[in-house]
Design a protein around this motif. Sequence first.
Motif, PDB file in Angstrom:
ATOM      1  N   LYS A  41     -32.998  -5.890 -20.952  1.00 24.58           N
ATOM      2  CA  LYS A  41     -33.078  -4.459 -21.278  1.00 24.58           C
ATOM      3  C   LYS A  41     -34.330  -3.866 -21.024  1.00 24.58           C
ATOM      4  N   VAL A  62     -31.040 -11.367 -23.233  1.00 26.04           N
ATOM      5  CA  VAL A  62     -30.636  -9.755 -23.251  1.00 26.04           C
ATOM      6  C   VAL A  62     -31.739  -8.741 -23.275  1.00 26.04           C
ATOM      7  N   ARG A  63     -32.895  -9.328 -24.135  1.00 28.85           N
ATOM      8  CA  ARG A  63     -33.706  -8.380 -24.576  1.00 28.85           C
ATOM      9  C   ARG A  63     -34.697  -8.226 -23.384  1.00 28.85           C
ATOM     10  N   PRO A 101     -19.648 -19.657 -34.993  1.00 28.11           N
ATOM     11  CA  PRO A 101     -19.550 -18.423 -34.291  1.00 28.11           C
ATOM     12  C   PRO A 101     -20.107 -18.423 -32.727  1.00 28.11           C
ATOM     13  N   LYS A 102     -19.789 -17.246 -32.067  1.00 29.41           N
ATOM     14  CA  LYS A 102     -19.965 -17.265 -30.757  1.00 29.41           C
ATOM     15  C   LYS A 102     -21.496 -17.250 -30.814  1.00 29.41           C
ATOM     16  N   ARG A 103     -22.088 -17.714 -29.675  1.00 27.84           N
ATOM     17  CA  ARG A 103     -23.502 -17.842 -29.610  1.00 27.84           C
ATOM     18  C   ARG A 103     -23.952 -16.451 -28.734  1.00 27.84           C
ATOM     19  N   LYS A 104     -24.930 -16.042 -29.286  1.00 28.71           N
ATOM     20  CA  LYS A 104     -25.208 -14.784 -28.538  1.00 28.71           C
ATOM     21  C   LYS A 104     -26.109 -14.791 -27.144  1.00 28.71           C
ATOM     22  N   LYS A 105     -25.945 -14.011 -26.185  1.00 22.76           N
ATOM     23  CA  LYS A 105     -26.270 -14.063 -24.815  1.00 22.76           C
ATOM     24  C   LYS A 105     -27.899 -14.335 -24.775  1.00 22.76           C
ATOM     25  N   LYS A 106     -28.298 -15.161 -24.078  1.00 24.66           N
ATOM     26  CA  LYS A 106     -29.711 -15.318 -23.879  1.00 24.66           C
ATOM     27  C   LYS A 106     -30.300 -14.114 -22.929  1.00 24.66           C
TER      28      LYS A 106
END
Length: 338
Positions: free
Chosen positions: A98, A94-95, A87-92
């Motif tokens: 935000k 991000v939290r 699966p595609k890796r989540k962006k680092k």
Amino acid sequence: MTQTQQPKNLEEALKVIQQLTKMIEHQNQLIEQMNVALQLQQHRRFSKKNEAMNPDQLSLFEDESAKITVEETSNDEVKEETASRHPKRKKKHVRQEKLDSLPQKDCEYDLENKTCPDCEQPLEKIGRKLVSREPVVIPAQFFCKNTYAKVYKCRNCHPNGGDKLVTASTPSPLFNHSYVSSSVLANIATNKFDLAIPFNRQERIWKAANLELDSKQMANAVIKGANRFLKPLYNLLCDQLRQEKVVHMDETPFQVLDSGKSRSYFWVMRTPKEFAKYQIAFFHYAPTRSGKVISDVLTSGYSGAVMCDGYGGYSQGRLPESIFGSCLIHIRRLFIEL
């Protein structure tokens, strides 16, 4: 010779075999036609309704140079796509991004005893350590806004033996002697049409603020506010649509409670990106699908082009000076069903 009769010789047996063979072929053709019709009906009822454009298909409005450029780049640069099971890796971070976008407020905790627990000597402050970060929600605040107008008196003028008073002008309230102010109405409309919170549930919100607003009062305020502030904008958009040379138009069913009909309709009009000066999306409600709604909205004197589907209501009987263009998606469906 009927099917129940038995052949008496070889010739009659061959004739019976030929007749049965033709009958089987005819029945197989009927079965094949019925299977095709069944698959078509199943596709219409159960398949996905999304009719997405193939990315390889170019727009009809692109010029020849654009087509040549696309073809040249596609021939020179061929990219091989490999399927990946991971699966595609989540962006680092991000939290962190935000939280950084919010207004920051620091909360510091200090030691009560600022001496060393071992030698009991005073401690020296060298900095602070970030322990956690979390968003904080401040509930809606309610207050009463009192509007005063300053009054001045002229000491030189005495009309009719009295004092001449001059009062500063103030903005008029949205509704006289009502709990519904501009901010309250905006909140009611946002809860109703954006968050889908019915008026009867919103009563508890205003009850918590000690404001006695029932669903009937909120509904009347929304209707009056729409007629007073949004109706002029609605009419302006409609007038601008009637001046456009090309308009896309379609209707969609919409169920309205207590309307007395099983279906009402939203008539949707849209200006195209290629030809319109202004990008306008216009929604018109009508309890019927009659073609009269088309002439009521665009007027019978509209002389532009109307892009629509194959519904019979779009006709020159309603708009005698208009040109009607067919939707390519609906034309495509007819070829698929062949």
